[in-house]
Motif scaffolding. Sequence first.
Motif, PDB file in Angstrom:
ATOM      1  N   ASN A 177       9.082   3.390 -14.806  1.00 40.16           N
ATOM      2  CA  ASN A 177       9.896   4.734 -15.552  1.00 40.16           C
ATOM      3  C   ASN A 177       9.123   5.402 -16.222  1.00 40.16           C
ATOM      4  O   ASN A 177       9.561   5.959 -17.600  1.00 40.16           O
ATOM      5  N   LEU A 178       7.758   5.952 -15.970  1.00 45.78           N
ATOM      6  CA  LEU A 178       6.740   6.604 -16.731  1.00 45.78           C
ATOM      7  C   LEU A 178       7.568   8.156 -16.767  1.00 45.78           C
ATOM      8  O   LEU A 178       7.769   8.141 -15.875  1.00 45.78           O
ATOM      9  N   PHE A 179       6.943   8.845 -17.688  1.00 45.16           N
ATOM     10  CA  PHE A 179       7.813  10.117 -17.675  1.00 45.16           C
ATOM     11  C   PHE A 179       6.668  10.961 -16.522  1.00 45.16           C
ATOM     12  O   PHE A 179       5.609  11.139 -16.859  1.00 45.16           O
ATOM     13  N   ALA A 180       7.381  11.112 -15.666  1.00 48.92           N
ATOM     14  CA  ALA A 180       6.618  11.801 -14.276  1.00 48.92           C
ATOM     15  C   ALA A 180       5.957  13.262 -14.409  1.00 48.92           C
ATOM     16  O   ALA A 180       4.890  13.302 -13.943  1.00 48.92           O
ATOM     17  N   HIS A 181       6.555  13.940 -15.415  1.00 46.24           N
ATOM     18  CA  HIS A 181       5.799  15.029 -15.785  1.00 46.24           C
ATOM     19  C   HIS A 181       4.970  15.284 -16.860  1.00 46.24           C
ATOM     20  O   HIS A 181       4.171  16.246 -17.258  1.00 46.24           O
ATOM     21  N   VAL A 230       4.463  10.924 -26.767  1.00 46.43           N
ATOM     22  CA  VAL A 230       5.623  11.527 -26.935  1.00 46.43           C
ATOM     23  C   VAL A 230       6.523  10.960 -27.828  1.00 46.43           C
ATOM     24  O   VAL A 230       7.284  11.609 -28.954  1.00 46.43           O
ATOM     25  N   GLY A 231       6.813   9.615 -27.755  1.00 46.35           N
ATOM     26  CA  GLY A 231       7.646   8.892 -28.589  1.00 46.35           C
ATOM     27  C   GLY A 231       7.186   9.008 -30.110  1.00 46.35           C
ATOM     28  O   GLY A 231       8.063   9.120 -31.037  1.00 46.35           O
ATOM     29  N   TYR A 284      -1.778  11.732 -14.032  1.00 46.49           N
ATOM     30  CA  TYR A 284      -0.279  11.766 -14.189  1.00 46.49           C
ATOM     31  C   TYR A 284       0.303  10.252 -13.387  1.00 46.49           C
ATOM     32  O   TYR A 284      -0.734  10.016 -12.739  1.00 46.49           O
ATOM     33  N   SER A 335       1.963   9.378 -11.112  1.00 48.64           N
ATOM     34  CA  SER A 335       2.088   9.343  -9.791  1.00 48.64           C
ATOM     35  C   SER A 335       0.592   9.217  -9.319  1.00 48.64           C
ATOM     36  O   SER A 335       0.365   8.913  -7.860  1.00 48.64           O
ATOM     37  N   GLN A 336      -0.440   9.301  -9.967  1.00 48.43           N
ATOM     38  CA  GLN A 336      -1.994   9.114  -9.744  1.00 48.43           C
ATOM     39  C   GLN A 336      -2.473   7.637  -9.714  1.00 48.43           C
ATOM     40  O   GLN A 336      -3.567   7.406  -9.389  1.00 48.43           O
ATOM     41  N   ARG A 338       3.158   2.678 -23.709  1.00 43.62           N
ATOM     42  CA  ARG A 338       4.011   3.534 -24.490  1.00 43.62           C
ATOM     43  C   ARG A 338       5.003   2.783 -25.331  1.00 43.62           C
ATOM     44  O   ARG A 338       5.356   3.195 -26.408  1.00 43.62           O
ATOM     45  N   GLY A 378      16.239   6.085 -14.204  1.00 44.17           N
ATOM     46  CA  GLY A 378      15.146   5.187 -15.205  1.00 44.17           C
ATOM     47  C   GLY A 378      14.473   6.148 -16.252  1.00 44.17           C
ATOM     48  O   GLY A 378      14.077   5.708 -17.024  1.00 44.17           O
ATOM     49  N   GLN A 379      14.261   7.557 -15.941  1.00 44.68           N
ATOM     50  CA  GLN A 379      13.759   8.410 -17.019  1.00 44.68           C
ATOM     51  C   GLN A 379      14.263   8.633 -18.179  1.00 44.68           C
ATOM     52  O   GLN A 379      13.968   8.615 -19.062  1.00 44.68           O
ATOM     53  N   ALA A 408      14.345   5.323 -19.872  1.00 40.97           N
ATOM     54  CA  ALA A 408      12.791   5.032 -20.740  1.00 40.97           C
ATOM     55  C   ALA A 408      12.970   5.771 -21.843  1.00 40.97           C
ATOM     56  O   ALA A 408      12.587   5.439 -22.913  1.00 40.97           O
ATOM     57  N   ILE A 463      12.824   4.424 -25.864  1.00 42.92           N
ATOM     58  CA  ILE A 463      11.938   4.714 -27.014  1.00 42.92           C
ATOM     59  C   ILE A 463      12.401   5.497 -28.278  1.00 42.92           C
ATOM     60  O   ILE A 463      11.950   5.965 -29.290  1.00 42.92           O
ATOM     61  N   MET A 485      14.767   7.963 -28.193  1.00 40.16           N
ATOM     62  CA  MET A 485      15.036   9.549 -28.057  1.00 40.16           C
ATOM     63  C   MET A 485      16.549   9.455 -28.156  1.00 40.16           C
ATOM     64  O   MET A 485      17.214   8.888 -27.629  1.00 40.16           O
ATOM     65  N   VAL A 541      12.694  15.220 -21.661  1.00 40.52           N
ATOM     66  CA  VAL A 541      12.524  14.502 -20.240  1.00 40.52           C
ATOM     67  C   VAL A 541      13.238  14.984 -19.168  1.00 40.52           C
ATOM     68  O   VAL A 541      12.497  14.972 -17.948  1.00 40.52           O
ATOM     69  N   GLN A 580      11.639  17.805 -15.863  1.00 43.14           N
ATOM     70  CA  GLN A 580      11.647  17.387 -14.434  1.00 43.14           C
ATOM     71  C   GLN A 580      12.475  17.881 -13.518  1.00 43.14           C
ATOM     72  O   GLN A 580      12.283  18.040 -12.605  1.00 43.14           O
ATOM     73  N   LYS A 592       3.658  19.860 -11.229  1.00 39.43           N
ATOM     74  CA  LYS A 592       2.561  18.895 -11.626  1.00 39.43           C
ATOM     75  C   LYS A 592       3.096  17.634 -12.227  1.00 39.43           C
ATOM     76  O   LYS A 592       4.339  17.591 -12.554  1.00 39.43           O
ATOM     77  N   GLY A 593       2.384  16.609 -11.704  1.00 39.16           N
ATOM     78  CA  GLY A 593       3.038  15.044 -11.916  1.00 39.16           C
ATOM     79  C   GLY A 593       3.621  14.601 -10.529  1.00 39.16           C
ATOM     80  O   GLY A 593       3.801  13.496 -10.366  1.00 39.16           O
ATOM     81  N   ARG A 604       0.224  14.588  -5.773  1.00 33.93           N
ATOM     82  CA  ARG A 604      -0.947  14.189  -6.104  1.00 33.93           C
ATOM     83  C   ARG A 604      -1.848  15.392  -6.337  1.00 33.93           C
ATOM     84  O   ARG A 604      -2.812  15.615  -6.843  1.00 33.93           O
TER      85      ARG A 604
END
Lengths: 250, 337
Positions: free
Chosen positions: A97-101, A110-111, A143, A145-146, A159, B200-201, B204, B208, B210, B219, B223, B299-300, B303
């Motif tokens: 669940n990492l922030f994808a963007h 960020v936190g 990112y 996804s990479q 995180r 899940g976003q 998450a 933390i 938020m 978040v 997205q 982006k993100g 790939r």
Amino acid sequence: MVQAIGVCKSYGGVEVLKGVNLTVNRGEVTCLIGPSGSGKSTLLRCVNHLEKHDAGELLVDGNLVGYEERDGKLYERNDKQICRERAQIGMVFQRFNLFAHLTVLENVTVGQVKVRGVSADQATTRARELLERVGLVAKEKNYPSQLSGGQQQRVAIARALAMDPKLMLFDEPTSALDPELVGEVLDVMKDLAQSGMTMMVVTHEMNFAREVADTLYFLDHGVIEESGEPREVLAHPSSERLRSFLSKVL
Amino acid sequence: MPTNGDAELRVVPVRHVGRWVGAVVALVAVAMLVHTLFSRVPTGQVTCHVVQGVRRCRPVVNWRFSWNIVFHYFTTRTILDGLVLTIKLTVMAMAVGIVLGVMIAIMRLSHNRLLSSVAWSYTWFFRGTPVYVQLLFWFNISALYPTLTLGIPFTAVTFLHINATTLFTPATAAVVALGLNEAAYMSEIARSGLIAVDEGQIEAATSIGMTRSQTMRLVVLPQAMRVIIPPTGNEVISMLKTTSLAAAISVTELLGAAINIYSANYEIMALLIVASLWYLIVTTILSTGQFYLERHFAKGSLRTPPPTPLARLRGDLVGIARTIRGSRGLTRRGATS
């Protein structure tokens, strides 16, 4: 640090936790094992109030989770107070669940910036320290996804650590990983355990539990079936259920 | 099986006969279109010149599509003012639509049943009635409410009185009508974007510490944008054209300006072409902008970002050059019989 007394939780009539009693001491690593659907993850999620428990008492650092006791009544805490409590409890998820963007670095800052109000510079410095610690400082501009699953999970740990938590919760942190990537995440967790972090770990990694945990809890059908010193419990299971569970996973 | 060792085997591509026939038909149609677009027709008049004592006459011809008149009016003040107003209306109506639409989408997803039903009803109402009717409705709102009052509901306490006719000029009525209508569509677009973000976003972000609004702003929305942007681009383009309806309530936007001119000089077709060309130009610019915006918000999630049109063109040219240069055969190296 964490104390559960008769914690119950049900989803639409299905009782998932049926009165769980458990104690996690400061600086100790506690592992929760058990078959799927036994309520391990639910218990963990109750601890940082991602789920509301229905009955029983759940204390973190001496404070009731999600409630406040005054004049013989339980007052539900408001969102802000709950958020403040949660910020002190780190959580690592099965699916990362990492922030994808956001980039790796941004995920870790960020936190700190938005929740704890740390300056951007300080947050970046701290994030780089943590990424160094999980061995991913070179990936800070990537990112999620990479990255590989193992790398993503290590970023997720960084995180959570960036919030300077007093307690870390791990919800099956290696279950979504390819077998060869499990080791790198467990190494980071071992390192964290050695540094004295209080940890609650839901896991299927029996070797990790045996080596690192101070206490092992075996959950089945929403109750703690067996608990104790992990080597002892795993070597000489006293209940039939644990014996049959271990025969399947070991 | 006959082979010739390391030699090159010629590859015979599959012939697509149907495709070729189709291409030829299309080419003929395009040629006819271009021909008629730039054809000239006799006006019925005749011009005569005296050249070296001889009087010569020939019929006067004119562009069928009156390109000279189109060209003349293309950049006149009235048309350009109309164009600016069209863009202003589009921007303002979309701003209202997007802000309100996102709010309605968030309300729709609320756990509070009252909030979500209000949001649902809004969409139901504004999607269920024609935008043209809504436009006329807001234009004539002063018939229902001659004065608008700001005060405490259901009491005699008031702070402010406004005359509805002065507040609801035709242009304001157009912005309100188009914006409120757009909000209904935008709310559905925004909602689809919001529910596309993985649960899940949110967990998450919550874990933390938020707050709900931080989770939404930092978040979920960024997205959701990836899903929201492409249909929103379509909505902007659609809105640009829908503003032409405002001509019906005497707003002199692009079409209104064209109508004003042709009702004086009767060059109806020429001025409709002027307006259409401007609409095409602006929509082309908007589509290009949309492409880069989508790229930014992807982006993100990808790939490697998709190539820009220029990069793709370069790729096509390289491909064509390679085809021309040869290497049509596949080499079979090391093949032994």
